[in-house]
Design a protein around this motif. Structure first.
Motif, PDB file in Angstrom:
ATOM      1  N   VAL A  31       0.853  -1.196   0.000  1.00 27.36           N
ATOM      2  CA  VAL A  31       0.000   0.000   0.000  1.00 27.36           C
ATOM      3  C   VAL A  31       0.887   1.243   0.000  1.00 27.36           C
ATOM      4  O   VAL A  31       1.680   1.455   0.924  1.00 27.36           O
ATOM      5  CB  VAL A  31      -0.951   0.011   1.212  1.00 27.36           C
ATOM      6  N   HIS A  32       0.754   2.056  -1.032  1.00 25.68           N
ATOM      7  CA  HIS A  32       1.610   3.224  -1.232  1.00 25.68           C
ATOM      8  C   HIS A  32       1.164   4.404  -0.371  1.00 25.68           C
ATOM      9  O   HIS A  32       0.133   4.371   0.312  1.00 25.68           O
ATOM     10  CB  HIS A  32       1.626   3.611  -2.710  1.00 25.68           C
ATOM     11  N   GLY A  33       1.945   5.481  -0.453  1.00 25.91           N
ATOM     12  CA  GLY A  33       1.666   6.677   0.320  1.00 25.91           C
ATOM     13  C   GLY A  33       1.149   7.826  -0.524  1.00 25.91           C
ATOM     14  O   GLY A  33       0.686   7.645  -1.658  1.00 25.91           O
ATOM     15  N   ASP A  78     -11.586   5.557   4.393  1.00 23.97           N
ATOM     16  CA  ASP A  78     -11.933   5.343   2.994  1.00 23.97           C
ATOM     17  C   ASP A  78     -10.932   4.404   2.339  1.00 23.97           C
ATOM     18  O   ASP A  78     -11.308   3.479   1.607  1.00 23.97           O
ATOM     19  CB  ASP A  78     -11.976   6.672   2.238  1.00 23.97           C
ATOM     20  N   PHE A  79      -9.652   4.617   2.595  1.00 22.89           N
ATOM     21  CA  PHE A  79      -8.607   3.807   1.974  1.00 22.89           C
ATOM     22  C   PHE A  79      -8.617   2.376   2.522  1.00 22.89           C
ATOM     23  O   PHE A  79      -8.470   1.418   1.759  1.00 22.89           O
ATOM     24  CB  PHE A  79      -7.237   4.447   2.189  1.00 22.89           C
ATOM     25  N   ALA A  80      -8.784   2.232   3.823  1.00 22.21           N
ATOM     26  CA  ALA A  80      -8.821   0.894   4.417  1.00 22.21           C
ATOM     27  C   ALA A  80     -10.040   0.118   3.939  1.00 22.21           C
ATOM     28  O   ALA A  80      -9.959  -1.087   3.650  1.00 22.21           O
ATOM     29  CB  ALA A  80      -8.802   0.991   5.939  1.00 22.21           C
ATOM     30  N   ASP A  81     -11.178   0.802   3.824  1.00 20.41           N
ATOM     31  CA  ASP A  81     -12.388   0.133   3.327  1.00 20.41           C
ATOM     32  C   ASP A  81     -12.256  -0.223   1.850  1.00 20.41           C
ATOM     33  O   ASP A  81     -12.739  -1.275   1.412  1.00 20.41           O
ATOM     34  CB  ASP A  81     -13.608   1.021   3.551  1.00 20.41           C
ATOM     35  N   ASP A  82     -11.620   0.646   1.072  1.00 22.09           N
ATOM     36  CA  ASP A  82     -11.363   0.328  -0.333  1.00 22.09           C
ATOM     37  C   ASP A  82     -10.486  -0.913  -0.455  1.00 22.09           C
ATOM     38  O   ASP A  82     -10.710  -1.768  -1.323  1.00 22.09           O
ATOM     39  CB  ASP A  82     -10.662   1.494  -1.039  1.00 22.09           C
ATOM     40  N   LEU A  83      -9.476  -0.993   0.400  1.00 23.90           N
ATOM     41  CA  LEU A  83      -8.569  -2.140   0.372  1.00 23.90           C
ATOM     42  C   LEU A  83      -9.320  -3.427   0.696  1.00 23.90           C
ATOM     43  O   LEU A  83      -9.147  -4.450   0.017  1.00 23.90           O
ATOM     44  CB  LEU A  83      -7.430  -1.909   1.361  1.00 23.90           C
ATOM     45  N   GLY A 106       1.227   3.236   5.572  1.00 20.32           N
ATOM     46  CA  GLY A 106       1.388   2.616   6.883  1.00 20.32           C
ATOM     47  C   GLY A 106       0.186   2.875   7.768  1.00 20.32           C
ATOM     48  O   GLY A 106      -0.277   1.992   8.490  1.00 20.32           O
ATOM     49  N   GLY A 107      -0.329   4.101   7.705  1.00 19.12           N
ATOM     50  CA  GLY A 107      -1.547   4.410   8.450  1.00 19.12           C
ATOM     51  C   GLY A 107      -2.740   3.623   7.947  1.00 19.12           C
ATOM     52  O   GLY A 107      -3.583   3.167   8.730  1.00 19.12           O
ATOM     53  N   VAL A 108      -2.810   3.417   6.630  1.00 22.82           N
ATOM     54  CA  VAL A 108      -3.920   2.665   6.051  1.00 22.82           C
ATOM     55  C   VAL A 108      -3.912   1.224   6.547  1.00 22.82           C
ATOM     56  O   VAL A 108      -4.952   0.683   6.941  1.00 22.82           O
ATOM     57  CB  VAL A 108      -3.862   2.717   4.513  1.00 22.82           C
ATOM     58  N   ILE A 109      -2.740   0.590   6.567  1.00 20.98           N
ATOM     59  CA  ILE A 109      -2.729  -0.812   6.988  1.00 20.98           C
ATOM     60  C   ILE A 109      -2.903  -0.955   8.493  1.00 20.98           C
ATOM     61  O   ILE A 109      -3.422  -1.979   8.961  1.00 20.98           O
ATOM     62  CB  ILE A 109      -1.492  -1.579   6.473  1.00 20.98           C
ATOM     63  N   MET A 110      -2.527   0.052   9.264  1.00 23.85           N
ATOM     64  CA  MET A 110      -2.845   0.008  10.694  1.00 23.85           C
ATOM     65  C   MET A 110      -4.354   0.071  10.901  1.00 23.85           C
ATOM     66  O   MET A 110      -4.918  -0.653  11.725  1.00 23.85           O
ATOM     67  CB  MET A 110      -2.142   1.147  11.427  1.00 23.85           C
ATOM     68  N   GLN A 111      -5.025   0.955  10.132  1.00 20.63           N
ATOM     69  CA  GLN A 111      -6.488   1.018  10.216  1.00 20.63           C
ATOM     70  C   GLN A 111      -7.102  -0.290   9.757  1.00 20.63           C
ATOM     71  O   GLN A 111      -8.079  -0.784  10.359  1.00 20.63           O
ATOM     72  CB  GLN A 111      -7.008   2.168   9.359  1.00 20.63           C
ATOM     73  N   TYR A 112      -6.538  -0.891   8.706  1.00 19.42           N
ATOM     74  CA  TYR A 112      -7.045  -2.175   8.221  1.00 19.42           C
ATOM     75  C   TYR A 112      -6.929  -3.226   9.325  1.00 19.42           C
ATOM     76  O   TYR A 112      -7.849  -4.026   9.536  1.00 19.42           O
ATOM     77  CB  TYR A 112      -6.268  -2.618   6.983  1.00 19.42           C
ATOM     78  N   ALA A 113      -5.810  -3.225  10.049  1.00 18.04           N
ATOM     79  CA  ALA A 113      -5.632  -4.190  11.136  1.00 18.04           C
ATOM     80  C   ALA A 113      -6.602  -3.930  12.282  1.00 18.04           C
ATOM     81  O   ALA A 113      -7.095  -4.873  12.914  1.00 18.04           O
ATOM     82  CB  ALA A 113      -4.193  -4.152  11.638  1.00 18.04           C
TER      83      ALA A 113
END
Length: 350
Positions: A31-33, A78-83, A106-113
């Protein structure tokens, strides 16, 4: 193995996705920045594709993904839900994966977790943004410097950089052209990739969508220094501490292992970030700085360490690895070392 590119229909939007490696192999999600795309991962994908199924989506507002608007009031959700919607569409949502998140990713995958911990085999945080985003906080707990989170949000971006992205500037003629910003801040000078790859990376940057709904987002005026506060739309507002707080990561259960890799000379995510108004004010680069008691530099690295220490205190496990003589992009600047660290980590969790 070659990289396949697909525009994947999902329940939320059409996500442009790079896919490499054998189907059924252990899954790695990249997941890019900000102001980039999955294109920055292509060399890493090729190197991993012998043993792993690797996917690298473009986030909304970047690359060739459908440019749906970013609701900044949801932070990075939004990004975590898109993922998650992408993994559902690819029938991979229940397959444990190693997630690699670079910078804002990195923030997106923390939210995903936080939302889907049971589907995360491990997290690799590569120069991740602070768990409290960019700007407007003063200490390891993420305490806001002002009630309106002044110094964060859409008004913090360089308007000339945004203008040149929108204009598709691929030259190196302007100090804040996408090419020069990338070579000055994404990497530690004098590092440069070979010319054809540099052109490909610049192409990825100029595909960033510009405007209030995307990069950098809208803004509001503030009576507090430096005079700008977050709006409600777009990328830089989504990573404002007004809307993003990833400290609940410390309590996720189950607790996947975490590998935190960062470049020692990162100028973007740092306790002395040149993209943080508090630090710029202290340097005298932004006039009127009210001093450390009012608007200190944001301790971005210290904030991440505090959240990960709390995670470890709850029974989680993390390792912090510092790449010296390296800037914001270890997977590019020190490709072989990053690749080895990622392979070793994956071998432990799969």
């Amino acid at each position: 193995m070659p990289i396949e590119q697909q525009l994947v229909p999902t329940s939320r939007l059409r996500v442009h996705t790079r896919i490499a490696g054998p189907a059924g192999a252990p899954l790695v999600v990249l997941v890019h920045g900000n102001a980039s795309s999955g294109g920055f991962f292509e060399p890493l994908m090729l190197a991993l594709s012998d043993r792993f199924r690797v996917i690298a989506p473009d986030m909304r507002g970047f690359g060739d993904t459908e440019p749906a608007p970013i609701d900044a009031t949801r932070g990075v959700c939004d990004f975590a839900d898109d993922l998650h919607a992408l993994l559902v569409a690819l029938d991979l949502s229940s397959k444990p994966a190693v997630f690699v998140g670079w910078s804002a990713g990195g923030g997106v995958i923390m939210q995903y977790a936080i939302d889907h911990a049971s589907n995360v085999a491990g997290l690799v945080l590569e120069n991740p943004m602070s768990p409290y985003g960019f700007g407007g906080t003063r200490d390891a707990r993420g305490t806001a410097t002002t009630a309106d989170f002044a110094g964060s949000g859409g008004g913090t971006a360089n308007p000339e950089f945004a203008r040149l992205i929108k204009a598709g500037d691929r030259s190196g003629d302007n100090q804040v052209s996408p090419r020069n910003v990338m070579n000055t801040f994404y990497f530690k000078p004098p590092f440069r990739v070979e010319p054809a790859l540099e052109d490909a990376f610049v192409e990825a940057v100029v595909k960033t969508k510009i405007g209030d709904d995307h990069y950098p987002g809208d803004m509001t005026a503030s009576a507090n220094w430096p005079g700008v506060a977050p709006g409600t739309r777009g990328m830089n507002n989504a990573i404002s501490p007004k809307y993003v707080d990833l400290s609940p990561f410390a309590g996720v259960d189950p607790r996947p292992p975490v590998l935190w890799i960062r470049g020692a000379d990162d100028q973007i995510v740092s306790d002395t970030s040149v993209f943080d108004f508090g630090f710029l004010g202290k340097l005298g680069a932004v006039p009127g700085w009210p001093g450390d008691e009012v608007a200190p530099p944001q301790p971005m690295v210290g904030q991440m360490r505090a959240v990960l220490d709390a995670y470890a205190g709850n029974g989680g496990r993390y390792e912090e690895v510092v790449f010296f003589d390296c800037g914001h992009s270890p997977h590019i600047e020190q490709h072989e070392r990053f690749l080895a660290a990622l392979r070793n980590f994956a071998a432990l969790v799969f």
